[in-house]
Write an enzyme that holds these catalytic residues in place. Structure first.
Site, PDB file in Angstrom:
ATOM      1  N   CYS A 116      39.882  42.809  40.411  1.00  0.00           N
ATOM      2  CA  CYS A 116      38.622  42.086  40.217  1.00  0.00           C
ATOM      3  C   CYS A 116      37.965  42.226  38.853  1.00  0.00           C
ATOM      4  O   CYS A 116      37.697  41.221  38.199  1.00  0.00           O
ATOM      5  CB  CYS A 116      37.654  42.480  41.314  1.00  0.00           C
ATOM      6  SG  CYS A 116      38.281  42.001  42.928  1.00  0.00           S
TER       7      CYS A 116
ATOM      8  N   GLU B 168      31.993  38.296  48.422  1.00  0.00           N
ATOM      9  CA  GLU B 168      32.320  39.561  49.082  1.00  0.00           C
ATOM     10  C   GLU B 168      32.179  40.711  48.084  1.00  0.00           C
ATOM     11  O   GLU B 168      32.612  40.599  46.956  1.00  0.00           O
ATOM     12  CB  GLU B 168      33.759  39.483  49.620  1.00  0.00           C
ATOM     13  CG  GLU B 168      34.224  40.718  50.330  1.00  0.00           C
ATOM     14  CD  GLU B 168      33.241  41.166  51.417  1.00  0.00           C
ATOM     15  OE1 GLU B 168      32.942  40.378  52.324  1.00  0.00           O
ATOM     16  OE2 GLU B 168      32.757  42.319  51.347  1.00  0.00           O
ATOM     17  N   PHE B 169      31.583  41.815  48.553  1.00  0.00           N
ATOM     18  CA  PHE B 169      31.325  42.948  47.653  1.00  0.00           C
ATOM     19  C   PHE B 169      32.123  44.190  48.034  1.00  0.00           C
ATOM     20  O   PHE B 169      31.853  45.268  47.513  1.00  0.00           O
ATOM     21  CB  PHE B 169      29.819  43.271  47.647  1.00  0.00           C
ATOM     22  CG  PHE B 169      28.966  42.114  47.211  1.00  0.00           C
ATOM     23  CD1 PHE B 169      28.807  41.822  45.859  1.00  0.00           C
ATOM     24  CD2 PHE B 169      28.352  41.283  48.145  1.00  0.00           C
ATOM     25  CE1 PHE B 169      28.038  40.732  45.442  1.00  0.00           C
ATOM     26  CE2 PHE B 169      27.584  40.187  47.746  1.00  0.00           C
ATOM     27  CZ  PHE B 169      27.426  39.914  46.392  1.00  0.00           C
TER      28      PHE B 169
ATOM     29  N   LYS C  52      43.372  52.922  40.960  1.00  0.00           N
ATOM     30  CA  LYS C  52      42.413  53.983  41.276  1.00  0.00           C
ATOM     31  C   LYS C  52      42.991  54.830  42.412  1.00  0.00           C
ATOM     32  O   LYS C  52      43.882  54.361  43.136  1.00  0.00           O
ATOM     33  CB  LYS C  52      41.043  53.414  41.661  1.00  0.00           C
ATOM     34  CG  LYS C  52      41.032  52.628  42.967  1.00  0.00           C
ATOM     35  CD  LYS C  52      39.601  52.242  43.328  1.00  0.00           C
ATOM     36  CE  LYS C  52      39.532  51.541  44.659  1.00  0.00           C
ATOM     37  NZ  LYS C  52      38.177  51.132  45.027  1.00  0.00           N
TER      38      LYS C  52
ATOM     39  N   ARG D 124      47.663  45.986  40.601  1.00  0.00           N
ATOM     40  CA  ARG D 124      47.363  44.802  39.803  1.00  0.00           C
ATOM     41  C   ARG D 124      46.494  45.205  38.609  1.00  0.00           C
ATOM     42  O   ARG D 124      45.505  45.907  38.776  1.00  0.00           O
ATOM     43  CB  ARG D 124      46.642  43.744  40.666  1.00  0.00           C
ATOM     44  CG  ARG D 124      47.564  43.161  41.726  1.00  0.00           C
ATOM     45  CD  ARG D 124      46.861  42.161  42.622  1.00  0.00           C
ATOM     46  NE  ARG D 124      45.936  42.773  43.544  1.00  0.00           N
ATOM     47  CZ  ARG D 124      45.264  42.101  44.489  1.00  0.00           C
ATOM     48  NH1 ARG D 124      45.427  40.801  44.591  1.00  0.00           N
ATOM     49  NH2 ARG D 124      44.451  42.725  45.306  1.00  0.00           N
TER      50      ARG D 124
HETATM   51  N1  LIG Z   1      40.287  42.935  46.304  1.00  0.00           N
HETATM   52  C1  LIG Z   1      38.999  43.171  46.215  1.00  0.00           C
HETATM   53  O1  LIG Z   1      38.541  44.321  46.130  1.00  0.00           O
HETATM   54  C2  LIG Z   1      38.018  42.015  46.223  1.00  0.00           C
HETATM   55  C3  LIG Z   1      36.659  42.270  46.468  1.00  0.00           C
HETATM   56  C4  LIG Z   1      35.765  41.196  46.493  1.00  0.00           C
HETATM   57  C5  LIG Z   1      36.224  39.903  46.236  1.00  0.00           C
HETATM   58  N2  LIG Z   1      37.547  39.702  45.958  1.00  0.00           N
HETATM   59  C6  LIG Z   1      37.979  38.324  45.720  1.00  0.00           C
HETATM   60  O2  LIG Z   1      38.544  37.831  46.932  1.00  0.00           O
HETATM   61  C7  LIG Z   1      39.656  36.942  46.648  1.00  0.00           C
HETATM   62  C8  LIG Z   1      40.910  37.481  47.321  1.00  0.00           C
HETATM   63  O3  LIG Z   1      41.199  38.782  46.807  1.00  0.00           O
HETATM   64  P1  LIG Z   1      42.275  39.732  47.504  1.00  0.00           P
HETATM   65  O4  LIG Z   1      42.240  41.036  46.780  1.00  0.00           O
HETATM   66  O5  LIG Z   1      42.085  39.700  48.976  1.00  0.00           O
HETATM   67  O6  LIG Z   1      43.615  38.961  47.108  1.00  0.00           O
HETATM   68  P2  LIG Z   1      45.067  39.116  47.756  1.00  0.00           P
HETATM   69  O7  LIG Z   1      46.008  38.691  46.696  1.00  0.00           O
HETATM   70  O8  LIG Z   1      45.216  40.476  48.347  1.00  0.00           O
HETATM   71  O9  LIG Z   1      45.068  38.064  48.950  1.00  0.00           O
HETATM   72  C9  LIG Z   1      45.067  36.685  48.770  1.00  0.00           C
HETATM   73  C10 LIG Z   1      46.018  36.112  49.801  1.00  0.00           C
HETATM   74  O10 LIG Z   1      45.870  34.698  49.860  1.00  0.00           O
HETATM   75  C11 LIG Z   1      47.142  34.155  50.174  1.00  0.00           C
HETATM   76  N3  LIG Z   1      47.118  32.709  49.883  1.00  0.00           N
HETATM   77  C12 LIG Z   1      47.145  32.089  48.689  1.00  0.00           C
HETATM   78  N4  LIG Z   1      47.084  30.748  48.838  1.00  0.00           N
HETATM   79  C13 LIG Z   1      47.002  30.524  50.167  1.00  0.00           C
HETATM   80  C14 LIG Z   1      46.897  29.340  50.962  1.00  0.00           C
HETATM   81  N5  LIG Z   1      46.845  28.121  50.421  1.00  0.00           N
HETATM   82  N6  LIG Z   1      46.842  29.470  52.310  1.00  0.00           N
HETATM   83  C15 LIG Z   1      46.880  30.698  52.879  1.00  0.00           C
HETATM   84  N7  LIG Z   1      46.987  31.842  52.184  1.00  0.00           N
HETATM   85  C16 LIG Z   1      47.026  31.760  50.848  1.00  0.00           C
HETATM   86  C17 LIG Z   1      48.097  34.975  49.333  1.00  0.00           C
HETATM   87  O11 LIG Z   1      49.421  34.869  49.751  1.00  0.00           O
HETATM   88  C18 LIG Z   1      47.506  36.378  49.503  1.00  0.00           C
HETATM   89  O12 LIG Z   1      48.082  37.065  50.581  1.00  0.00           O
HETATM   90  C19 LIG Z   1      39.744  36.883  45.119  1.00  0.00           C
HETATM   91  O13 LIG Z   1      38.992  35.794  44.676  1.00  0.00           O
HETATM   92  C20 LIG Z   1      39.077  38.181  44.678  1.00  0.00           C
HETATM   93  O14 LIG Z   1      38.557  38.096  43.388  1.00  0.00           O
HETATM   94  C21 LIG Z   1      38.459  40.719  45.982  1.00  0.00           C
END
Ligand SMILES: NC(=O)c1ccc[n+]([C@@H]2O[C@H](COP(=O)([O-])OP(=O)(O)OC[C@H]3O[C@@H](n4cnc5c(N)ncnc54)[C@H](O)[C@@H]3O)[C@@H](O)[C@H]2O)c1
Length: 413
Positions: free
Chosen positions: A268, A154-155, A326, A333
């Protein structure tokens, strides 16, 4: 199609609602009960424009927050993993949330239906091939025959999650079997952008290309700001604004990464840059550029704190403006503001007050720092020196509100 999405954070909730918007039926599964309750009240647990309207539009119509994982999985054609992949040991990615979610899936699906398990979480290249597939096969599933495996990085950018997902510029799909490829292509049928199917390792790598590139641009800009400061009498913001006018990049969003500040933060860039650097180092190659990108980011707060402490005494009150990583986000985080505050406290500057338009509650919850949380007005009135750590628009006219010394770490004034 029917999809189950594990994890309803920035990426998972956007993915779930985005697929719902494109006409699919989506189950969301989340282990954080507070987050579930908030979402069930049709409220977002974080600040994200447009996603709030999407939640109201789709909740309990074609997006359901599941408390019966088994039924959701049995109904689903695809399972998306959008759980966190935070810093792990030695800077490598911690995959425990991902494997726990995979376990929860495999425990429930013994019905011989072909499903594709898709990782959208950011995972280092070779993870699917070397770790996920052997793990799943060890549990008795033959990948490509009983079950499909894919990687679909995801981007999206926080603050633009909805639009970045719905109007993606490209979709990257790492797959190793045709059936999985066809199923995911069907899922993306209504997206109006190119979809690239590549190998599993390549898909994972493409995500890290983006994030390490952005981190490199930021560290380069920060290093140049230190060079300018060292040489003296250089107007850094003026120099960078003129640099941005080059027609090779003028007008592009990329210029926001080609500007100095307090270092990259957020969920990230820090963890992903570290993860690919650490993984590659463990395989015998020390990536020098990335090593220095990380070093600059780890040390920029020291440079900034040197600037702050040049003119202010330890007993004086310092007012920190901005806590989120930002503007336009309440995500704290790995935020630079926390690194700067910690460094100040370590050097004996303990009289600190802070203000942020939307991130104060989250900051208070995550960081146990002895600071005073105040309104912008109180901070301007009571602090001896102000420090801008997040480039919120509302700080642009701060000079009109006070003639106190301002350290503008974002070069925004
Ligand atoms: N935040 C961004 O801008 C972004 C962009 C692209 C990719 N990513 C990637 O996407 C992934 C998620 O990022 P995010 O920012 O959404 O994280 P986040 O912390 O906002 O969300 C992750 C969620 O997963 C839940 N979770 C954990 N284990 C679980 C399980 N076993 N079953 C169900 N839920 C569970 C957590 O409680 C949390 O709510 C990461 O790998 C991140 O690097 C993030």
């Amino acid at each position: 199609m029917i999809i189950t999405v594990f994890g309803l954070g920035f990426v998972g909730l956007t993915t779930a609602l985005g697929f719902a918007q494109k006409g699919h039926k989506v189950y969301g599964y989340e282990i954080n009960q507070k987050r579930v309750d908030t979402l069930n009240n049709k409220v977002l647990p974080f600040h994200e424009p447009e996603l709030d309207d999407a939640l109201i539009r789709h909740l309990n119509k074609n997006f359901f927050i599941s408390n019966d994982l088994k039924s959701a999985l049995l109904e689903s054609d695809c399972v998306y993993y959008c759980v966190g992949t935070p810093y792990g040991e030695n800077g490598q990615a911690n995959l425990s949330y991902l494997f726990s979610a995979i376990d929860s899936t495999l425990n429930e699906i013994h019905d011989n239906k072909y499903r594709v398990l898709v990782t959208k979480s950011t995972i280092p290249p070779t993870t699917t091939k070397n770790k996920i597939i052997p793990y799943i096969e060890n549990k008795g599933f033959k990948v490509g025959k009983d079950i499909g495996i894919a990687n679909n990085p995801e981007f999206l950018r926080e603050g633009h999650c909805w639009n970045d997902f719905i109007n993606s510029d490209r979709i990257v799909l790492g797959v190793s079997d045709n059936k999985s490829k066809e199923m995911i292509m069907k899922l993306y049928e209504k997206f109006d952008c190119p979809l690239f199917t590549v190998s599993l390792n390549t898909a994972e790598f493409i995500k890290y290309l983006s994030n390490t590139f952005l981190a490199t641009l930021i560290s380069f800009s920060n290093e140049m700001s230190i060079i300018a400061d060292t040489l003296g009498e250089i107007n850094v913001s003026e120099a960078f604004k003129i640099f941005h006018l080059d027609k090779r990049w003028n007008g592009s969003d990329i210029t926001s990464y080609m500007y100095p500040g307090c270092g990259y933060g957020g969920y990230c860039l820090p963890k992903d840059t570290n993860a690919i650097y650490a993984l590659t180092k463990s395989k015998g190659f020390n990536a020098k550029i990335l090593e220095n990108v990380i070093w600059t980011n780890d040390n920029i707060s020291k440079f900034i704190v040197n600037k702050i402490t040049r003119t202010i005494e330890k007993k004086d009150k310092i007012g920190i403006l901005g806590l989120s990583f930002k503007p336009g986000s309440d995500d704290v985080r790995d935020t630079a503001a926390a690194r700067i505050i910690k460094e100040l406290i370590q050097r004996g500057y303990t009289n600190i007050m802070v203000y942020d338009p939307i991130a104060m509650d989250d900051f208070k919850e995550i960081y146990d720092l002895d600071v005073e949380y105040v309104s912008k007005e109180d901070l301007i009135e009571k602090a001896e020196e102000l420090v801008i750590t997040t480039a919120w628009d509302e700080f642009k006219d701060i000079k009109q509100l006070t003639d106190k010394q301002i350290v503008d770490c974002r070069y925004m004034l």
